[in-house]
Scaffold this active site. Structure first.
Site, PDB file in Angstrom:
ATOM      1  N   ASP A   7       0.863  -1.165   0.000  1.00 59.05           N
ATOM      2  CA  ASP A   7       0.000   0.000   0.000  1.00 59.05           C
ATOM      3  C   ASP A   7       0.914   1.233   0.000  1.00 59.05           C
ATOM      4  O   ASP A   7       2.097   1.144   0.344  1.00 59.05           O
ATOM      5  CB  ASP A   7      -0.882  -0.013   1.253  1.00 59.05           C
ATOM      6  CG  ASP A   7      -1.788   1.194   1.343  1.00 59.05           C
ATOM      7  OD1 ASP A   7      -2.436   1.532   0.344  1.00 59.05           O
ATOM      8  OD2 ASP A   7      -1.833   1.805   2.421  1.00 59.05           O
ATOM      9  N   ASP A   9      -0.255   5.034   0.832  1.00 56.67           N
ATOM     10  CA  ASP A   9      -0.529   6.093   1.804  1.00 56.67           C
ATOM     11  C   ASP A   9      -0.490   5.570   3.230  1.00 56.67           C
ATOM     12  O   ASP A   9      -1.102   4.552   3.558  1.00 56.67           O
ATOM     13  CB  ASP A   9      -1.892   6.716   1.509  1.00 56.67           C
ATOM     14  CG  ASP A   9      -1.926   7.374   0.133  1.00 56.67           C
ATOM     15  OD1 ASP A   9      -0.972   8.113  -0.171  1.00 56.67           O
ATOM     16  OD2 ASP A   9      -2.869   7.129  -0.625  1.00 56.67           O
TER      17      ASP A   9
END
Length: 222
Positions: A7, A9
């Protein structure tokens, strides 16, 4: 051969690129600060609760892109990277990506943020493979402010990953080990199907689930 999924963020960067972009635009007088802050808070609370309507959010978040040509957006993004993104990329994140690459793993960023914002960040991190929200373009190649295809959010990350793997003639089981590093409860669907899920600076829901399942939990913050 292994697959390492990240991922973006609040995982590889110590912040949210989808939040930093409007902050950047507000500083330059492009967005109204009060309206945007109110709407952003509304969507962020949904995101934290795992109830975000991704299409409603994308209509809001992508609309400013339609106000500029691609060349204007590229200029803005270069300034945004310098001011808002480079300062929040932890060295530990760079080192973890590099360690997987040195081991010969296939490395990918898979994010619910759109490709315009995230592609330059992936390049900065040296990651060649990116799954992100795709953007609709008009005949001139400018963004319409609308998404296209399946958003890579929650279970949509599984759909998009499976499409990417199929295009390579692969499945997730083609890899000896599959890693997924994430901070968010919204990524539990994908984390639940890889062989090595890792919680990174996780929210409370993910952290509790990771502890219950015996998943490792790490920090990449310097």
């Amino acid at each position: 051969m292994n697959l390492a999924l990240f991922d973006l963020d609040n995982t590889l960067i110590a912040g949210d690129s989808d939040t930093e972009w409007p902050k950047f635009l507000i500083k330059r007088g492009i967005l109204d600060p009060e309206h945007h802050a109110r709407q952003n808070d509304y969507f962020y609370e949904q995101y934290k609760a795992g109830t975000l309507d991704i299409y409603e959010f994308l209509d809001f978040q992508l609309a400013p892109l339609a106000r500029f040509s691609r060349s204007e957006l590229d200029t803005l993004h270069a300034q945004y990277m310098q001011a808002h993104i480079l300062p929040i990329i932890p060295q530990k994140a760079r080192e973890l990506v590099a360690a997987h690459q040195a081991a010969g793993d296939v490395v990918m960023i898979i994010t619910a943020t759109n490709r315009f914002i995230t592609a330059p960040i992936a390049r900065e991190l040296g990651v060649a493979h990116l799954i992100a929200v795709e953007l609709e373009e008009d005949a001139a190649g400018n963004y319409t402010g609308k998404p296209t295809g399946v958003p890579s959010f929650q279970a949509g990350k599984i759909t998009r990953l499976n499409e990417w793997l199929a295009a390579r003639g692969e499945t997730l089981q083609s890899y000896d080990k599959s890693y997924f590093y994430s901070d968010s409860r919204n990524d539990l669907p994908l984390m639940s199907i890889v062989t090595h899920p890792v919680a990174v600076d996780a929210d409370d829901t993910l952290l509790a689930h990771a502890r219950e399942q015996g998943w490792p939990s790490i920090t990449l913050r310097d």
